[in-house]
Design an enzyme around this catalytic site. Structure first.
Site, PDB file in Angstrom:
ATOM      1  N   TYR A  54     -14.936  -3.530  11.967  1.00 47.56           N
ATOM      2  CA  TYR A  54     -13.620  -3.764  11.344  1.00 47.56           C
ATOM      3  C   TYR A  54     -13.128  -5.198  11.562  1.00 47.56           C
ATOM      4  O   TYR A  54     -12.166  -5.630  10.930  1.00 47.56           O
ATOM      5  CB  TYR A  54     -12.558  -2.785  11.883  1.00 47.56           C
ATOM      6  CG  TYR A  54     -12.868  -1.319  11.687  1.00 47.56           C
ATOM      7  CD1 TYR A  54     -13.923  -0.895  10.887  1.00 47.56           C
ATOM      8  CD2 TYR A  54     -12.102  -0.341  12.312  1.00 47.56           C
ATOM      9  CE1 TYR A  54     -14.210   0.458  10.723  1.00 47.56           C
ATOM     10  CE2 TYR A  54     -12.378   1.012  12.144  1.00 47.56           C
ATOM     11  CZ  TYR A  54     -13.433   1.404  11.350  1.00 47.56           C
ATOM     12  OH  TYR A  54     -13.706   2.737  11.203  1.00 47.56           O
ATOM     13  N   LEU A 190      -6.369  11.441   4.542  1.00 46.19           N
ATOM     14  CA  LEU A 190      -5.365  11.304   3.486  1.00 46.19           C
ATOM     15  C   LEU A 190      -6.027  10.821   2.200  1.00 46.19           C
ATOM     16  O   LEU A 190      -5.803  11.359   1.115  1.00 46.19           O
ATOM     17  CB  LEU A 190      -4.280  10.319   3.924  1.00 46.19           C
ATOM     18  CG  LEU A 190      -3.524  10.711   5.191  1.00 46.19           C
ATOM     19  CD1 LEU A 190      -2.553   9.608   5.598  1.00 46.19           C
ATOM     20  CD2 LEU A 190      -2.765  12.029   4.981  1.00 46.19           C
ATOM     21  N   ILE A 227      -6.803  10.343  12.515  1.00 49.97           N
ATOM     22  CA  ILE A 227      -6.495   8.922  12.764  1.00 49.97           C
ATOM     23  C   ILE A 227      -6.051   8.236  11.472  1.00 49.97           C
ATOM     24  O   ILE A 227      -6.729   7.338  10.963  1.00 49.97           O
ATOM     25  CB  ILE A 227      -7.735   8.211  13.373  1.00 49.97           C
ATOM     26  CG1 ILE A 227      -9.035   8.620  12.634  1.00 49.97           C
ATOM     27  CG2 ILE A 227      -7.852   8.497  14.852  1.00 49.97           C
ATOM     28  CD1 ILE A 227     -10.283   7.885  13.129  1.00 49.97           C
ATOM     29  N   LYS A 229      -4.579   5.819   8.733  1.00 47.27           N
ATOM     30  CA  LYS A 229      -4.324   4.372   8.669  1.00 47.27           C
ATOM     31  C   LYS A 229      -3.214   4.124   7.665  1.00 47.27           C
ATOM     32  O   LYS A 229      -3.178   4.728   6.589  1.00 47.27           O
ATOM     33  CB  LYS A 229      -5.599   3.640   8.230  1.00 47.27           C
ATOM     34  CG  LYS A 229      -5.407   2.168   7.868  1.00 47.27           C
ATOM     35  CD  LYS A 229      -5.179   1.949   6.386  1.00 47.27           C
ATOM     36  CE  LYS A 229      -4.793   0.527   6.036  1.00 47.27           C
ATOM     37  NZ  LYS A 229      -4.378   0.379   4.614  1.00 47.27           N
ATOM     38  N   SER A 230      -2.310   3.228   7.993  1.00 46.51           N
ATOM     39  CA  SER A 230      -1.386   2.711   6.991  1.00 46.51           C
ATOM     40  C   SER A 230      -0.966   1.315   7.398  1.00 46.51           C
ATOM     41  O   SER A 230      -0.889   1.001   8.585  1.00 46.51           O
ATOM     42  CB  SER A 230      -0.146   3.602   6.844  1.00 46.51           C
ATOM     43  OG  SER A 230       0.718   3.021   5.876  1.00 46.51           O
ATOM     44  N   ARG A 235       5.251   4.739   6.449  1.00 43.59           N
ATOM     45  CA  ARG A 235       4.140   5.698   6.516  1.00 43.59           C
ATOM     46  C   ARG A 235       3.555   5.781   7.925  1.00 43.59           C
ATOM     47  O   ARG A 235       3.158   6.853   8.380  1.00 43.59           O
ATOM     48  CB  ARG A 235       3.052   5.295   5.534  1.00 43.59           C
ATOM     49  CG  ARG A 235       3.454   5.521   4.085  1.00 43.59           C
ATOM     50  CD  ARG A 235       2.347   5.020   3.193  1.00 43.59           C
ATOM     51  NE  ARG A 235       2.547   5.381   1.808  1.00 43.59           N
ATOM     52  CZ  ARG A 235       1.733   4.990   0.829  1.00 43.59           C
ATOM     53  NH1 ARG A 235       0.683   4.234   1.107  1.00 43.59           N
ATOM     54  NH2 ARG A 235       1.963   5.366  -0.409  1.00 43.59           N
ATOM     55  N   SER A 238       5.956   8.129   9.583  1.00 36.36           N
ATOM     56  CA  SER A 238       5.955   9.541   9.163  1.00 36.36           C
ATOM     57  C   SER A 238       4.612  10.206   9.483  1.00 36.36           C
ATOM     58  O   SER A 238       4.558  11.398   9.789  1.00 36.36           O
ATOM     59  CB  SER A 238       6.323   9.678   7.681  1.00 36.36           C
ATOM     60  OG  SER A 238       5.339   9.086   6.879  1.00 36.36           O
ATOM     61  N   ASN A 239       3.508   9.443   9.459  1.00 35.32           N
ATOM     62  CA  ASN A 239       2.208  10.042   9.783  1.00 35.32           C
ATOM     63  C   ASN A 239       2.141  10.479  11.244  1.00 35.32           C
ATOM     64  O   ASN A 239       1.321  11.317  11.611  1.00 35.32           O
ATOM     65  CB  ASN A 239       1.067   9.052   9.504  1.00 35.32           C
ATOM     66  CG  ASN A 239       0.870   8.772   8.026  1.00 35.32           C
ATOM     67  OD1 ASN A 239       1.373   9.503   7.170  1.00 35.32           O
ATOM     68  ND2 ASN A 239       0.143   7.712   7.707  1.00 35.32           N
TER      69      ASN A 239
HETATM   70  N1  NAP Z   1     -16.324   6.383  11.579  1.00 36.35           N
HETATM   71  C1  NAP Z   1     -16.331   5.992  10.318  1.00 36.35           C
HETATM   72  O1  NAP Z   1     -17.376   5.809   9.674  1.00 36.35           O
HETATM   73  C2  NAP Z   1     -15.013   5.780   9.635  1.00 36.35           C
HETATM   74  C3  NAP Z   1     -14.963   5.643   8.244  1.00 36.35           C
HETATM   75  C4  NAP Z   1     -13.717   5.489   7.634  1.00 36.35           C
HETATM   76  C5  NAP Z   1     -12.574   5.468   8.413  1.00 36.35           C
HETATM   77  N2  NAP Z   1     -12.647   5.565   9.779  1.00 36.35           N
HETATM   78  C6  NAP Z   1     -11.442   5.486  10.634  1.00 36.35           C
HETATM   79  O2  NAP Z   1     -10.513   6.451  10.167  1.00 36.35           O
HETATM   80  C7  NAP Z   1      -9.304   5.801   9.814  1.00 36.35           C
HETATM   81  C8  NAP Z   1      -8.619   6.552   8.686  1.00 36.35           C
HETATM   82  O3  NAP Z   1      -9.441   6.613   7.548  1.00 36.35           O
HETATM   83  P1  NAP Z   1      -9.173   5.706   6.240  1.00 36.35           P
HETATM   84  O4  NAP Z   1      -8.498   4.445   6.616  1.00 36.35           O
HETATM   85  O5  NAP Z   1     -10.474   5.649   5.524  1.00 36.35           O
HETATM   86  O6  NAP Z   1      -8.247   6.633   5.351  1.00 36.35           O
HETATM   87  P2  NAP Z   1      -6.841   7.424   5.524  1.00 36.35           P
HETATM   88  O7  NAP Z   1      -6.186   7.107   6.789  1.00 36.35           O
HETATM   89  O8  NAP Z   1      -7.118   8.817   5.161  1.00 36.35           O
HETATM   90  O9  NAP Z   1      -6.040   6.820   4.298  1.00 36.35           O
HETATM   91  C9  NAP Z   1      -5.611   5.516   4.269  1.00 36.35           C
HETATM   92  C10 NAP Z   1      -5.036   5.279   2.879  1.00 36.35           C
HETATM   93  O10 NAP Z   1      -3.973   6.200   2.638  1.00 36.35           O
HETATM   94  C11 NAP Z   1      -2.749   5.477   2.433  1.00 36.35           C
HETATM   95  N3  NAP Z   1      -1.706   6.210   3.181  1.00 36.35           N
HETATM   96  C12 NAP Z   1      -1.458   6.185   4.518  1.00 36.35           C
HETATM   97  N4  NAP Z   1      -0.433   6.977   4.824  1.00 36.35           N
HETATM   98  C13 NAP Z   1      -0.004   7.529   3.660  1.00 36.35           C
HETATM   99  C14 NAP Z   1       1.028   8.441   3.354  1.00 36.35           C
HETATM  100  N5  NAP Z   1       1.826   8.922   4.302  1.00 36.35           N
HETATM  101  N6  NAP Z   1       1.186   8.803   2.056  1.00 36.35           N
HETATM  102  C15 NAP Z   1       0.376   8.312   1.090  1.00 36.35           C
HETATM  103  N7  NAP Z   1      -0.630   7.444   1.324  1.00 36.35           N
HETATM  104  C16 NAP Z   1      -0.825   7.055   2.616  1.00 36.35           C
HETATM  105  C17 NAP Z   1      -2.990   4.090   2.981  1.00 36.35           C
HETATM  106  O11 NAP Z   1      -2.268   3.120   2.232  1.00 36.35           O
HETATM  107  P3  NAP Z   1      -1.206   2.120   2.951  1.00 36.35           P
HETATM  108  O12 NAP Z   1      -1.939   1.374   4.012  1.00 36.35           O
HETATM  109  O13 NAP Z   1      -0.751   1.283   1.802  1.00 36.35           O
HETATM  110  O14 NAP Z   1      -0.123   3.015   3.498  1.00 36.35           O
HETATM  111  C18 NAP Z   1      -4.504   3.901   2.727  1.00 36.35           C
HETATM  112  O15 NAP Z   1      -4.741   3.501   1.390  1.00 36.35           O
HETATM  113  C19 NAP Z   1      -9.750   4.379   9.459  1.00 36.35           C
HETATM  114  O16 NAP Z   1      -8.683   3.473   9.383  1.00 36.35           O
HETATM  115  C20 NAP Z   1     -10.734   4.131  10.555  1.00 36.35           C
HETATM  116  O17 NAP Z   1     -10.057   3.825  11.772  1.00 36.35           O
HETATM  117  C21 NAP Z   1     -13.844   5.744  10.386  1.00 36.35           C
END
Ligand code: NAP
Length: 261
Positions: A54, A190, A227, A229-230, A235, A238-239
């Site tokens: 990252y 999400l 976990i 991300k925002s 957000r 609220s998350n």
């Molecule tokens: N081990 C692995 O291979 C792997 C792979 C992927 C991810 N991860 C980890 O898991 C974490 C989470 O996964 P992710 O980042 O892929 O996806 P996520 O947390 O499911 O979704 C993030 C997306 O959702 C939006 N979002 C966040 N809160 C929201 C809400 N309350 N309402 C509507 N939309 C919302 C965010 O936009 P905004 O930022 O604009 O709010 C962003 O576009 C990552 O950040 C990373 O730390 C690990």
């Protein structure tokens, strides 16, 4: 039904517990990574998920230090990129330097390396035993790949961080991991869920919360750390605020079945 709260934790063994709700940092870089992690810590998150890949470990580390919290109050996960197999020690040393800490709480093999993971896993165990990682686990592994590690070393990964979401709900996979004593930690929860699904929005309306909060609460009631991300403060807040309501067993079951529609 259990009533998990924001400070609910899952037991990883050997005296290590991990907060059920963490803050994801993939795609957060530079000042926005620093600001987002600072804010997350300010409002109560005590678990931050980063990775060598990252390229934000330095910002995460600075945010933790500047938060004024003791290092022991914050659970930090980082991950070894699979292409760094064979360079485990150099990789953890670089992560610790960037994070500005003497240890991480959880170190994961980010993806299964092309060749056998066993030599990597042996190094992970040695590095844990030296105290540089309090717990070690994997990410994006299946049960067969995990069994290979257990067979070779007698040690299980305590966590498997994998995609988990309403459409991706897989009770058989969850059971297979639990049989092996492996905690499933969900990512992209999400992003991979349709937050406009009417079943979800109706449940959210009933509890006066957002669909995203229902998704996160559903994870927690299944015992799956999550976990989100925002980059947006509202957000981020609220998350994290997912302990003030409880889904009924009928609602949990309706959400489980979204995957099969
Ligand atoms: N081990 C692995 O291979 C792997 C792979 C992927 C991810 N991860 C980890 O898991 C974490 C989470 O996964 P992710 O980042 O892929 O996806 P996520 O947390 O499911 O979704 C993030 C997306 O959702 C939006 N979002 C966040 N809160 C929201 C809400 N309350 N309402 C509507 N939309 C919302 C965010 O936009 P905004 O930022 O604009 O709010 C962003 O576009 C990552 O950040 C990373 O730390 C690990």
């Amino acid at each position: 039904m259990t009533e998990p709260s924001e400070d609910a934790r899952v037991d990883l063994g050997r005296g290590v517990t991990m907060p059920m709700v963490g803050f994801g940092t993939w795609r957060l870089r530079g000042a926005s990574a620093y600001e987002a992690v600072r804010y997350a810590l300010e409002i109560g998150y005590r678990h931050i998920d980063t990775a060598t890949m990252y390229q934000n470990e330095a910002e995460v580390g600075r945010a933790v230090r500047d938060s004024g919290l003791d290092r022991g109050q914050v659970f930090i996960t980082t991950k070894l990129p699979p292409q760094n197999a064979g360079r485990e020690r150099a990789t953890i040393d670089a992560s610790l330097r960037a994070l500005g800490t003497g240890y991480v709480d959880l170190w994961l093999v980010h993806w299964p390396p092309r060749r056998s993971s066993v030599p990597v896993w042996e190094q992970f165990i040695a590095i844990r035993d030296e105290g540089l990682a309090r717990a070690v686990g994997v990410s994006n592994y299946d049960a067969v790949q995990i069994d290979e590690l257990i067979r070779a070393t007698g040690e299980r990964p305590v966590v498997n961080q994998i995609p988990w979401s309403l459409p991706g709900y897989d009770p058989k996979l969850l059971a297979a991991m639990r049989e092996r004593g492996v905690v499933v930690e969900g990512y992209s929860s999400l992003k991979n869920t349709n937050l406009r699904d009417p079943v979800l929005t109706q449940i959210a309306g009933r509890h006066r919360v957002t669909p995203a909060q229902v998704v996160l609460r559903w994870h927690i009631q299944h015992g799956i750390p999550v976990i989100p991300k925002s980059a947006q403060p509202d957000r981020i807040a609220s998350n994290f605020a997912v302990s003030g309501f409880s889904l009924t067993s009928e609602e949990m079951s309706a959400l489980d079945h979204l995957s099969r529609r």
